[in-house]
Design an enzyme around this catalytic site. Structure first.
Site, mmCIF file in Angstrom:
data_model
loop_
_atom_site.group_PDB
_atom_site.id
_atom_site.type_symbol
_atom_site.label_atom_id
_atom_site.label_comp_id
_atom_site.label_asym_id
_atom_site.label_seq_id
_atom_site.Cartn_x
_atom_site.Cartn_y
_atom_site.Cartn_z
ATOM 1 C CB ILE A 115 -0.965 -0.012 1.220
ATOM 2 C CG1 ILE A 115 -1.975 1.146 1.148
ATOM 3 C CG2 ILE A 115 -0.217 -0.042 2.535
ATOM 4 C CD1 ILE A 115 -3.142 1.014 2.122
ATOM 5 C CB CYS A 116 1.058 4.126 0.830
ATOM 6 S SG CYS A 116 1.452 5.859 1.041
ATOM 7 C CG HIS A 117 5.481 6.163 -0.696
ATOM 8 N ND1 HIS A 117 4.473 6.855 -0.069
ATOM 9 C CD2 HIS A 117 6.108 7.059 -1.496
ATOM 10 C CE1 HIS A 117 4.496 8.116 -0.463
ATOM 11 N NE2 HIS A 117 5.474 8.275 -1.333
#
Length: 188
Positions: A115-117
């Site tokens: 998730i995300c980075h």
């Protein structure tokens, strides 16, 4: 299912690989959700002790480390969760033992959720070519340059790779991790 969760993931072991600077909610919420569904989770990091989270705009809480990356094997786990935060995956992708573990995990066919980075580590492991992913918007060029397709969706599942964009996506992200693990049980 009871108010306190279920046993849908009883007997499943989940690896959560992170280091200092992980986005607090992206580690803690999936961990809690998976445990409430009956899974056992291990926070795996570069060193023993604890790691410190990043809570949106400042340092957050510490989380205890269960295992050190050099002491774990893909065979010990049913799924891998890769929280984001900008610092966390940026450090992890420079560590050959982490990159190797992530690459081996993806190639095993077991669910890998980033998730995300977090997808930065998937790029570094060389496992995204030909895949469709989502992430924090700033990673879209990196994902495209690695030979994958980037889309702006809450959660994307492509084979055994599950990706999401940000903390608001966590409920859908968690559901897809659970679905992948339940599906694995049915086909085992």
């Amino acid at each position: 299912m009871s108010l306190f969760g279920s046993d849908a993931l009883k007997g499943k072991k989940i690896a959560i690989v992170a280091t200092d600077g992980f986005e607090q909610s992206e580690l803690e919420k999936p961990k809690k959700y998976l445990e409430n569904e009956g899974a056992e989770t291990h926070v795996i990091s570069l060193k023993s002790g604890s790691i410190k989270g990043w809570d949106e705009k400042d340092w957050g809480d510490k989380v205890d480390v269960d295992k050190v990356i050099g002491d774990v094997k893909v065979a010990d786990y049913d799924a891998l969760v890769l929280p984001g935060g900008q610092m966390n995956p940026d450090v992890l992708r420079t560590k050959p033992e982490v990159v190797s573990f992530i690459g081996e995990f993806v190639r095993s066919g077991k669910p890998v959720a980033a998730i995300c980075h977090g997808p930065w580590t998937l790029i570094e492991a060389g496992v995204v070519q030909g895949k469709t992913l989502t992430s924090w918007p700033s990673l879209q060029t990196d994902i495209k340059n690695a030979g994958a397709t980037w889309v702006d969706e809450t959660v994307v599942v492509d084979g055994n790779i599950i990706t999401s964009r940000n903390p608001q996506d966590i409920p859908n992200f968690n559901e897809k991790i659970k679905e992948a693990l339940v599906k694995d049980s049915v086909h085992a």
